[in-house]
Design a protein around this motif. Sequence first.
Motif, PDB file in Angstrom:
ATOM      1  N   GLY A   1       0.821  -1.205   0.000  1.00  0.00           N
ATOM      2  CA  GLY A   1       0.000   0.000   0.000  1.00  0.00           C
ATOM      3  C   GLY A   1       0.857   1.258   0.000  1.00  0.00           C
ATOM      4  O   GLY A   1       2.054   1.221   0.276  1.00  0.00           O
ATOM      5  N   TRP A   2       0.211   2.374  -0.318  1.00  0.00           N
ATOM      6  CA  TRP A   2       0.875   3.665  -0.387  1.00  0.00           C
ATOM      7  C   TRP A   2       1.105   4.191   1.020  1.00  0.00           C
ATOM      8  O   TRP A   2       0.171   4.304   1.816  1.00  0.00           O
ATOM      9  CB  TRP A   2       0.017   4.635  -1.196  1.00  0.00           C
ATOM     10  CG  TRP A   2       0.609   5.993  -1.351  1.00  0.00           C
ATOM     11  CD1 TRP A   2       0.126   7.156  -0.825  1.00  0.00           C
ATOM     12  CD2 TRP A   2       1.778   6.355  -2.086  1.00  0.00           C
ATOM     13  NE1 TRP A   2       0.927   8.206  -1.181  1.00  0.00           N
ATOM     14  CE2 TRP A   2       1.959   7.739  -1.965  1.00  0.00           C
ATOM     15  CE3 TRP A   2       2.704   5.619  -2.824  1.00  0.00           C
ATOM     16  CZ2 TRP A   2       3.017   8.418  -2.559  1.00  0.00           C
ATOM     17  CZ3 TRP A   2       3.759   6.299  -3.421  1.00  0.00           C
ATOM     18  CH2 TRP A   2       3.904   7.682  -3.287  1.00  0.00           C
ATOM     19  N   ALA A   3       2.338   4.486   1.346  1.00  0.00           N
ATOM     20  CA  ALA A   3       2.721   5.013   2.657  1.00  0.00           C
ATOM     21  C   ALA A   3       3.910   5.946   2.451  1.00  0.00           C
ATOM     22  O   ALA A   3       5.063   5.532   2.593  1.00  0.00           O
ATOM     23  CB  ALA A   3       3.069   3.875   3.612  1.00  0.00           C
ATOM     24  N   PRO A   4       3.670   7.216   2.064  1.00  0.00           N
ATOM     25  CA  PRO A   4       4.742   8.112   1.638  1.00  0.00           C
ATOM     26  C   PRO A   4       5.863   8.349   2.652  1.00  0.00           C
ATOM     27  O   PRO A   4       6.957   8.751   2.271  1.00  0.00           O
ATOM     28  CB  PRO A   4       4.035   9.413   1.289  1.00  0.00           C
ATOM     29  CG  PRO A   4       2.635   9.271   1.729  1.00  0.00           C
ATOM     30  CD  PRO A   4       2.360   7.840   2.006  1.00  0.00           C
TER      31      PRO A   4
ATOM     32  N   ASP B   1       0.762   0.443   7.538  1.00  0.00           N
ATOM     33  CA  ASP B   1       0.190  -0.800   8.053  1.00  0.00           C
ATOM     34  C   ASP B   1       0.346  -1.967   7.092  1.00  0.00           C
ATOM     35  O   ASP B   1      -0.332  -2.981   7.245  1.00  0.00           O
ATOM     36  CB  ASP B   1      -1.299  -0.591   8.364  1.00  0.00           C
ATOM     37  CG  ASP B   1      -1.506   0.433   9.465  1.00  0.00           C
ATOM     38  OD1 ASP B   1      -0.620   0.547  10.344  1.00  0.00           O
ATOM     39  OD2 ASP B   1      -2.532   1.124   9.440  1.00  0.00           O
ATOM     40  N   TYR B   2       1.195  -1.833   6.100  1.00  0.00           N
ATOM     41  CA  TYR B   2       1.347  -2.872   5.088  1.00  0.00           C
ATOM     42  C   TYR B   2       2.648  -3.639   5.293  1.00  0.00           C
ATOM     43  O   TYR B   2       3.572  -3.155   5.942  1.00  0.00           O
ATOM     44  CB  TYR B   2       1.346  -2.252   3.687  1.00  0.00           C
ATOM     45  CG  TYR B   2       0.127  -1.424   3.397  1.00  0.00           C
ATOM     46  CD1 TYR B   2      -1.066  -2.023   3.014  1.00  0.00           C
ATOM     47  CD2 TYR B   2       0.156  -0.041   3.534  1.00  0.00           C
ATOM     48  CE1 TYR B   2      -2.205  -1.270   2.761  1.00  0.00           C
ATOM     49  CE2 TYR B   2      -0.975   0.723   3.281  1.00  0.00           C
ATOM     50  CZ  TYR B   2      -2.156   0.107   2.893  1.00  0.00           C
ATOM     51  OH  TYR B   2      -3.263   0.859   2.652  1.00  0.00           O
ATOM     52  N   GLU B   3       2.724  -4.808   4.705  1.00  0.00           N
ATOM     53  CA  GLU B   3       3.983  -5.548   4.670  1.00  0.00           C
ATOM     54  C   GLU B   3       5.006  -4.781   3.824  1.00  0.00           C
ATOM     55  O   GLU B   3       6.182  -4.767   4.125  1.00  0.00           O
ATOM     56  CB  GLU B   3       3.776  -6.946   4.072  1.00  0.00           C
ATOM     57  CG  GLU B   3       3.051  -7.905   4.961  1.00  0.00           C
ATOM     58  CD  GLU B   3       3.923  -8.402   6.101  1.00  0.00           C
ATOM     59  OE1 GLU B   3       5.118  -8.670   5.889  1.00  0.00           O
ATOM     60  OE2 GLU B   3       3.389  -8.502   7.213  1.00  0.00           O
TER      61      GLU B   3
ATOM     62  N   ALA C   1       7.402   5.367  -3.408  1.00  0.00           N
ATOM     63  CA  ALA C   1       7.531   5.921  -4.759  1.00  0.00           C
ATOM     64  C   ALA C   1       7.107   4.870  -5.779  1.00  0.00           C
ATOM     65  O   ALA C   1       7.322   3.671  -5.576  1.00  0.00           O
ATOM     66  CB  ALA C   1       8.968   6.362  -5.032  1.00  0.00           C
ATOM     67  N   ILE C   2       6.489   5.355  -6.862  1.00  0.00           N
ATOM     68  CA  ILE C   2       6.050   4.484  -7.954  1.00  0.00           C
ATOM     69  C   ILE C   2       6.548   5.093  -9.259  1.00  0.00           C
ATOM     70  O   ILE C   2       6.345   6.288  -9.513  1.00  0.00           O
ATOM     71  CB  ILE C   2       4.513   4.361  -8.002  1.00  0.00           C
ATOM     72  CG1 ILE C   2       3.966   3.860  -6.664  1.00  0.00           C
ATOM     73  CG2 ILE C   2       4.086   3.445  -9.153  1.00  0.00           C
ATOM     74  CD1 ILE C   2       2.439   3.945  -6.560  1.00  0.00           C
ATOM     75  N   TYR C   3       7.185   4.277 -10.082  1.00  0.00           N
ATOM     76  CA  TYR C   3       7.668   4.698 -11.394  1.00  0.00           C
ATOM     77  C   TYR C   3       7.182   3.698 -12.437  1.00  0.00           C
ATOM     78  O   TYR C   3       7.235   2.487 -12.210  1.00  0.00           O
ATOM     79  CB  TYR C   3       9.200   4.754 -11.438  1.00  0.00           C
ATOM     80  CG  TYR C   3       9.760   5.972 -10.748  1.00  0.00           C
ATOM     81  CD1 TYR C   3      10.117   7.110 -11.481  1.00  0.00           C
ATOM     82  CD2 TYR C   3       9.912   5.999  -9.375  1.00  0.00           C
ATOM     83  CE1 TYR C   3      10.621   8.231 -10.850  1.00  0.00           C
ATOM     84  CE2 TYR C   3      10.424   7.121  -8.730  1.00  0.00           C
ATOM     85  CZ  TYR C   3      10.779   8.237  -9.480  1.00  0.00           C
ATOM     86  OH  TYR C   3      11.269   9.345  -8.847  1.00  0.00           O
ATOM     87  N   ASN C   4       6.744   4.222 -13.583  1.00  0.00           N
ATOM     88  CA  ASN C   4       6.214   3.346 -14.630  1.00  0.00           C
ATOM     89  C   ASN C   4       6.802   3.700 -15.989  1.00  0.00           C
ATOM     90  O   ASN C   4       6.974   4.867 -16.337  1.00  0.00           O
ATOM     91  CB  ASN C   4       4.691   3.485 -14.705  1.00  0.00           C
ATOM     92  CG  ASN C   4       4.112   2.578 -15.765  1.00  0.00           C
ATOM     93  OD1 ASN C   4       4.141   1.361 -15.615  1.00  0.00           O
ATOM     94  ND2 ASN C   4       3.612   3.162 -16.848  1.00  0.00           N
ATOM     95  N   HIS C   5       7.055   2.649 -16.762  1.00  0.00           N
ATOM     96  CA  HIS C   5       7.441   2.774 -18.165  1.00  0.00           C
ATOM     97  C   HIS C   5       6.445   1.958 -18.979  1.00  0.00           C
ATOM     98  O   HIS C   5       6.288   0.757 -18.745  1.00  0.00           O
ATOM     99  CB  HIS C   5       8.856   2.227 -18.395  1.00  0.00           C
ATOM    100  CG  HIS C   5       9.187   2.045 -19.842  1.00  0.00           C
ATOM    101  ND1 HIS C   5       9.474   3.098 -20.674  1.00  0.00           N
ATOM    102  CD2 HIS C   5       9.230   0.927 -20.613  1.00  0.00           C
ATOM    103  CE1 HIS C   5       9.702   2.628 -21.893  1.00  0.00           C
ATOM    104  NE2 HIS C   5       9.557   1.318 -21.879  1.00  0.00           N
TER     105      HIS C   5
END
Length: 132
Positions: A59-62, A67-69, A74-78
């Motif tokens: 999950g997103w946790a900046p 609360d996630y494993e 950060a997320i990067y996509n190509h």
Amino acid sequence: MWNNQKNEQLASFMQKWGPTMHQSYEQYDGQNELKVSTGITYPDGLSKELVEGQSGLIGWAPSGKGDYEYNVVAIYNHDGTEPPLPNRITYFFAFHNGKPVVLVDQSNNGDPDCHPTTNTDLESNFERIANQ
């Protein structure tokens, strides 16, 4: 664990690293959804993301604390342009048990499924930035 300065360092690294892989990466900016060529949008799509076949772990946790494993900072996509289409390479920079890890998803149909990257350059640079 994670802050704006580290995020900027990662962005700078990705701008230099992407071209070495003959790819360009779009970063999730923390506000506007990041849509990938397979139709998934992030960060909401993290709820559908399987981590090595298991759901509900990511999950997103900046800040890197959540609360996630796998707490994604950060997320990067190509999005690929060569057939078969659609294709993408999406990296999730995260903390797992307080340690930096980079997960990658290259699924192009069916359920999104990510696993730790085998790219040691990417992994070591994220670890270097995270541990500063």
